[in-house]
Design an enzyme around this catalytic site. Structure first.
Site, PDB file in Angstrom:
ATOM      1  N   GLY A   1       0.833  -1.193  -0.002  1.00 48.50           N
ATOM      2  CA  GLY A   1       0.149  -0.015   0.161  1.00 48.50           C
ATOM      3  C   GLY A   1       0.865   1.393   0.028  1.00 48.50           C
TER       4      GLY A   1
ATOM      5  N   GLN B   1       2.927   9.946   1.496  1.00 46.07           N
ATOM      6  CA  GLN B   1       4.156   9.268   1.398  1.00 46.07           C
ATOM      7  C   GLN B   1       4.925   9.755   0.172  1.00 46.07           C
ATOM      8  OE1 GLN B   1       2.529   5.098   2.345  1.00 46.07           O
ATOM      9  NE2 GLN B   1       4.427   5.226   3.445  1.00 46.07           N
TER      10      GLN B   1
ATOM     11  N   CYS C   1       6.195   0.063   7.667  1.00 44.60           N
ATOM     12  CA  CYS C   1       5.816   1.354   6.713  1.00 44.60           C
ATOM     13  C   CYS C   1       6.978   1.766   6.011  1.00 44.60           C
ATOM     14  CB  CYS C   1       5.338   2.464   7.509  1.00 44.60           C
ATOM     15  SG  CYS C   1       4.621   3.900   6.800  1.00 44.60           S
ATOM     16  N   LEU C   2       6.812   2.112   4.632  1.00 43.98           N
ATOM     17  CA  LEU C   2       7.659   2.559   3.964  1.00 43.98           C
ATOM     18  C   LEU C   2       8.441   3.680   4.397  1.00 43.98           C
ATOM     19  CD1 LEU C   2       6.281   1.499   0.400  1.00 43.98           C
ATOM     20  CD2 LEU C   2       8.031   0.255   1.592  1.00 43.98           C
TER      21      LEU C   2
ATOM     22  N   HIS D   1      -4.222   0.930   7.610  1.00 46.40           N
ATOM     23  CA  HIS D   1      -2.978   1.575   7.694  1.00 46.40           C
ATOM     24  C   HIS D   1      -2.631   2.482   6.586  1.00 46.40           C
ATOM     25  CE1 HIS D   1       1.519   0.999   8.241  1.00 46.40           C
ATOM     26  NE2 HIS D   1       1.422   2.017   7.121  1.00 46.40           N
ATOM     27  N   GLU D   2      -3.315   2.546   5.533  1.00 41.38           N
ATOM     28  CA  GLU D   2      -3.067   3.721   4.368  1.00 41.38           C
ATOM     29  C   GLU D   2      -3.944   4.667   4.802  1.00 41.38           C
ATOM     30  OE1 GLU D   2      -0.567   3.538   2.690  1.00 41.38           O
ATOM     31  OE2 GLU D   2      -0.153   1.319   3.075  1.00 41.38           O
TER      32      GLU D   2
ATOM     33  N   HIS E   1      -2.650   7.218   7.164  1.00 42.29           N
ATOM     34  CA  HIS E   1      -1.439   8.252   6.513  1.00 42.29           C
ATOM     35  C   HIS E   1      -2.543   9.347   5.931  1.00 42.29           C
ATOM     36  CE1 HIS E   1       2.118   6.516   6.449  1.00 42.29           C
ATOM     37  NE2 HIS E   1       1.907   5.211   5.937  1.00 42.29           N
TER      38      HIS E   1
END
Length: 192
Positions: free
Chosen positions: A45, A50, A106-107, A148-149, A152
């Site tokens: 995702g 991000q 997480c990236l 999770h996304e 953000h």
């Protein structure tokens, strides 16, 4: 085109993002770049903040997780078929089920993984990449990735769900990420 991923500590990651309209500049290209960026960094995702865009847009591909499960693991998520989708102007309508822990990463917070507790399912209203209205219910791992996304685009990170002691224990790692003292195999933008 692969876009650089914004690292922990960058202010855009704490912004509640804005809804967009179909005439948002270069939207189709942005979505294509987000897919390429997500896959290029081995993500499942990716949210627009991000990649330094404070808008309510994220992409999810949980199919790759579901397809990668062993047969005995799939029985833990019998109703989760996975999804590959674009979510624009998303708003959670309802959550349901017991909370359960799952190890998240997480990236934007590389090399940090922790168990996070979230509800089993969510119903979310959004528009797809063609601005067609959608309202769907997701559960299992797919719900988890969407939660999770979604966090953000609301200016939250998975570490916000951790107990204060656990967050304090991560302080050094998080400071190193903010300072760029970390090595990853994808492009990152660090806070100045």
């Amino acid at each position: 085109m692969i876009l650089p991923i914004v690292a922990y500590g960058h202010p855009v990651l704490r912004k509640v993002c804005d809804d967009i309209t179909p005439d948002y500049p270069n939207l189709k290209e942005l979505i294509a770049n987000m897919w390429e960026t997500m896959y290029g960094s081995n993500g499942v995702g990716l949210a627009a903040p991000q990649v330094n865009r404070p808008i309510r847009l994220f992409v999810v591909d949980s199919l790759q997780i579901i397809e990668g499960l062993e047969e005995d693991e799939k029985k833990d998520y019998p109703d989760d078929k996975g999804v590959k989708a674009v979510f624009i102007n998303a708003h959670i309508v309802a959550t349901d089920g017991d909370e359960w822990d799952y190890n998240e990463g997480c990236l934007s917070i590389p090399k940090v993984r922790e168990d996070v507790s979230r509800p089993e399912s969510l119903t979310i209203r959004y528009v797809d990449e063609h601005f067609q209205p959608q309202e769907r219910t997701f559960n299992g791992i797919t719900a988890r990735v969407i939660f999770h996304e979604y966090d953000h685009i609301d200016g939250k990170l998975f570490i916000d769900h951790l107990k204060p002691l656990k967050r304090r224990m991560l302080k050094g790692k998080l400071e190193n990420i903010t300072k760029g003292k970390i090595s990853v195999d994808y492009k990152m933008v660090f806070p100045k």
